[in-house]
Design a protein around this motif. Structure first.
Motif, PDB file in Angstrom:
ATOM      1  N   PRO A 241       1.010  -1.180   0.096  1.00  0.00           N
ATOM      2  CA  PRO A 241       0.017   0.194   0.011  1.00  0.00           C
ATOM      3  C   PRO A 241       0.931   1.365   0.080  1.00  0.00           C
ATOM      4  CG  PRO A 241      -0.805  -1.665   1.605  1.00  0.00           C
ATOM      5  CD  PRO A 241       0.339  -2.157   1.116  1.00  0.00           C
TER       6      PRO A 241
ATOM      7  N   TRP B  53      -0.490   2.258 -10.444  1.00  0.00           N
ATOM      8  CA  TRP B  53      -1.369   1.304 -11.076  1.00  0.00           C
ATOM      9  C   TRP B  53      -0.832   0.715 -12.435  1.00  0.00           C
ATOM     10  CZ3 TRP B  53      -3.837  -1.561  -8.223  1.00  0.00           C
ATOM     11  CH2 TRP B  53      -4.449  -1.211  -6.965  1.00  0.00           C
TER      12      TRP B  53
ATOM     13  N   ASP C 226      -1.844 -10.796  -6.277  1.00  0.00           N
ATOM     14  CA  ASP C 226      -1.256 -10.322  -5.043  1.00  0.00           C
ATOM     15  C   ASP C 226      -0.120  -9.630  -5.110  1.00  0.00           C
ATOM     16  OD1 ASP C 226      -1.719 -10.475  -1.941  1.00  0.00           O
ATOM     17  OD2 ASP C 226       0.127 -11.755  -2.424  1.00  0.00           O
TER      18      ASP C 226
ATOM     19  N   GLN D 224      -6.176  -5.874  -5.138  1.00  0.00           N
ATOM     20  CA  GLN D 224      -6.761  -6.303  -3.976  1.00  0.00           C
ATOM     21  C   GLN D 224      -7.314  -7.638  -4.279  1.00  0.00           C
ATOM     22  OE1 GLN D 224      -9.473  -3.386  -2.796  1.00  0.00           O
ATOM     23  NE2 GLN D 224      -7.837  -2.020  -1.983  1.00  0.00           N
ATOM     24  N   ASN D 225      -7.578  -8.087  -5.603  1.00  0.00           N
ATOM     25  CA  ASN D 225      -8.172  -9.434  -6.084  1.00  0.00           C
ATOM     26  C   ASN D 225      -7.955  -9.686  -7.496  1.00  0.00           C
ATOM     27  OD1 ASN D 225     -10.638  -8.207  -7.652  1.00  0.00           O
ATOM     28  ND2 ASN D 225     -10.918  -7.143  -5.691  1.00  0.00           N
TER      29      ASN D 225
ATOM     30  N   HIS E  52     -10.156  -7.620 -10.133  1.00  0.00           N
ATOM     31  CA  HIS E  52      -9.455  -6.099 -10.592  1.00  0.00           C
ATOM     32  C   HIS E  52      -8.498  -6.339 -11.692  1.00  0.00           C
ATOM     33  CE1 HIS E  52      -7.772  -2.100  -9.050  1.00  0.00           C
ATOM     34  NE2 HIS E  52      -8.365  -2.082 -10.542  1.00  0.00           N
TER      35      HIS E  52
END
Length: 276
Positions: free
Chosen positions: A171, A205, A228, A233-234, A237
């Protein structure tokens, strides 16, 4: 008539095609600078056709499907430089994405290509390292010629980019990024807009997506683990953004990359080369 010299993470090639030859469709897995010396041609990138005039160079990024159609009524000669996506520094990568892709071929770039093709990559590790440096120089010169690109990146911005490179899966909010560059959040945003023509969040991103794509085509990791490791996050996405950027879902891109690696000879696939 073809010639190909490999480095550790790069390669240089030269080939002549008979009139009406083509190449592809193929998945563009790395950066490639194509220099057309003779025989006006065209290339389809995804579904869009672009002319390839003589004496021009075209920089192709990793990801899209490309299909070349060479001059129908005269032989075509072109040279190229390949570079693995991970070999290009992140600051260069975004500059390359923002730079003009097609422009007249620079004489210095042509000289670099001819110099690289004069080496024998069977001579060992030292020559392969030289080839890599020449590839970086050729692509760097093509990127740097953009007259609208600002000068060298400030040290503060370079520190932020280094943090992103090393910690892209973690993050990273604006406060942490600004702290790495010892600047305020508003100034950080200003630096990104001025020098990279984007925002810190969009850059991050984009970096995560590029790293995820690299994992996808170069490893056997599952989609969830790739997502990951890339900071998503998943997997949903990650898969959605991959489809938007590269025009196909992760499973198809992996299949295309595997098929391309299996079928690829010592040079890119060639159809109907001159003299065949």
């Amino acid at each position: 008539m073809l010639r190909y010299v490999r480095g550790r993470q790069s390669g240089f090639g030269s080939v002549r095609y008979a009139p009406g030859a083509d190449c592809g469709p193929r998945l563009q897995t790395g950066w490639q600078l194509v220099v057309l010396h003779s025989g006006p041609s065209r290339v389809r990138i995804h579904s869009t056709w672009q002319a390839l005039p003589e004496h021009h160079a075209l920089l192709l990024p990793p990801g899209p499907e490309t299909y070349f159609q060479f001059c129908p009524d005269q032989p075509t000669h072109h040279t190229w430089v390949d570079l693995e996506p991970g070999a290009l520094p992140s600051s260069w990568t975004h500059a390359a994405a923002a730079a003009e892709k097609m422009r007249p071929a620079q004489p210095t770039v042509i000289e670099i290509i001819h110099s690289a093709l004069g080496h024998d990559d069977a001579l060992g590790a030292l020559v392969r390292e030289v080839i890599d440096h020449l590839a970086m120089a050729a692509i760097g010169l093509h990127i740097d010629r953009d007259p609208h690109r600002p000068g060298p990146l400030p040290d503060s911005l370079m520190r932020v980019l280094a943090l992103m490179d090393n910690r892209f899966a973690e993050p990273l909010d604006l406060k942490r990024l600004a702290g790495a560059g010892a600047v305020s959040v508003p100034h950080l945003i200003k630096l990104f807009r001025k020098h990279l023509r984007t925002t810190p969040s969009r850059y991050l991103w984009d970096l995560r997506l590029r790293r995820g794509h690299d994992f996808l085509i170069r490893t056997g990791l599952g989609i969830g683990e790739i997502a990951d490791r890339s900071g998503f996050q998943n997997p949903y996405h990650f898969s959605r953004l991959v489809r938007e950027r590269y025009g196909a879902p992760p499973r198809i891109l992996r299949q295309q990359a595997a098929a391309g690696a299996k079928d690829r000879p010592e040079v890119d696939p060639i159809f109907k080369p001159e003299g065949a």
